[in-house]
Each structure stands twice: as structure tokens, then as C-alpha cells.
Design an enzyme around this catalytic site. Sequence first.
Site, PDB file in Angstrom:
ATOM      1  N   GLY A 172     100.448  63.779 -20.716  1.00 15.13           N
ATOM      2  CA  GLY A 172     100.323  64.581 -21.918  1.00 15.13           C
ATOM      3  C   GLY A 172      99.462  63.937 -22.983  1.00 15.13           C
TER       4      GLY A 172
ATOM      5  N   ARG B 174      92.084  52.106 -19.360  1.00 17.07           N
ATOM      6  CA  ARG B 174      91.668  51.078 -18.396  1.00 17.07           C
ATOM      7  C   ARG B 174      92.710  51.018 -17.298  1.00 17.07           C
ATOM      8  NH1 ARG B 174      94.883  46.754 -19.117  1.00 17.07           N
ATOM      9  NH2 ARG B 174      95.915  46.510 -21.120  1.00 17.07           N
TER      10      ARG B 174
ATOM     11  N   HIS C  67      77.693  66.037 -28.034  1.00 14.81           N
ATOM     12  CA  HIS C  67      76.621  66.260 -28.997  1.00 14.81           C
ATOM     13  C   HIS C  67      75.701  65.045 -29.010  1.00 14.81           C
ATOM     14  CE1 HIS C  67      78.554  69.824 -30.634  1.00 14.81           C
ATOM     15  NE2 HIS C  67      79.688  69.167 -30.480  1.00 14.81           N
TER      16      HIS C  67
END
Length: 188
Positions: free
Chosen positions: A141, A179, A114
Site C-alpha cells: 500500500g 532498495r 516531465h
Amino acid sequence: MKTEKEKMLSGELYNALDPELSGERLHARLLLKELNDSREDEEEKRRKIIGELIPGAGASLWLQPPFYCDYGTNIITGDNVFFNFNCVVLDVMQVKIGSRTLIGPNVQIYAATHPMDSMERARGLEYGKPVTIGEDAWIGGSAVICPGVTIGDRSVIGAGSVVTKDIPPDVFAAGNPCRVIRSLTRAE
């Protein structure tokens, strides 16, 4: 003049409440309901639904229900891709996943976003950025893959990571924000 769908697919601001787009999302939701309500022993039924929902699927795509997406038609996979339980793909733009990639449970892949400008949001406008995940990758997961991200071949994303920037090939990356932790070797 471009249609709202053409704007969506080109990454421009578009109105998601457009009747054409709303109709396509409704079609996807109905297919997802069938898929998510299907039984484990109804493999042929699942294959047919997945073929209609995700026409860009490679051979042996496995979606372990429940699975959710916006359109399905903007998802392109290689062969032998696996999605575990409860994954969400917001495919307002192309989401490309390479062969033999494993997607853990509860993974969220967002091509949708958005505007930061509140006035544009108030007008109901949104846009998207494509997501690419390479071959032989493993997404742990509950990871979140943000719009515009590319994850390189053979990389592993740790469980619970929030991937906001590109990840190169052959690395283990984790965290929020995600990272690179270290390079991977073939022996692993």
C-alpha cells in the site's frame, strides 16, 4: 510528421493538451466515473466498463473502486491481477502487470514524467517511460512506482516505498528510495 499520440507512445516529448489526447482522456474519465460510482453488487456492469477502459486486461482483472488512470488503453495485465482501493496509473506509455500480481491500496504507478528543463515544461511538453511489473508480485500500500521501472517476478515491494530503479525478481525491497532488503525463498 508524427501525431502527438505517436510521440507519446514512443517516449518522445509531446503536448498533452493535443485534442486527440484530451478526447481520449475525457473518454477514460467518463468510464472511471461510471466505475467509481458503481455499487459492489454491480459486478457485470463493472466488468463491461473495465473491458472498455482497459482492453488489454487479462481474465479476472479486479479494480476495487475508486481507481484512476489517464487512458486505460496503455495498461496491459495478465490474468487475476488485483488493484485495491484508490490506485492511480498514469499510463501515457505501456504499463504492463503480470498475472496474479497484487497492488495494494493507494499505489501510484507513473509512466508519465516531465522534462527537467524548465523551458520545455513551460511549453507544456511531457513524456513517458514504460513500467513493467512481473508475475506474482505484490506491491504494498501507498508505494510509488516511478517512470521506466521494472519490478521482477515474485518480488514484494514494501508499503510506502518509492521505486525509482529496477527491482530484480524474487526479492523483498522497501524504502525511499526503494532498495533490495533481502532475497525471498519459496517457503515464504
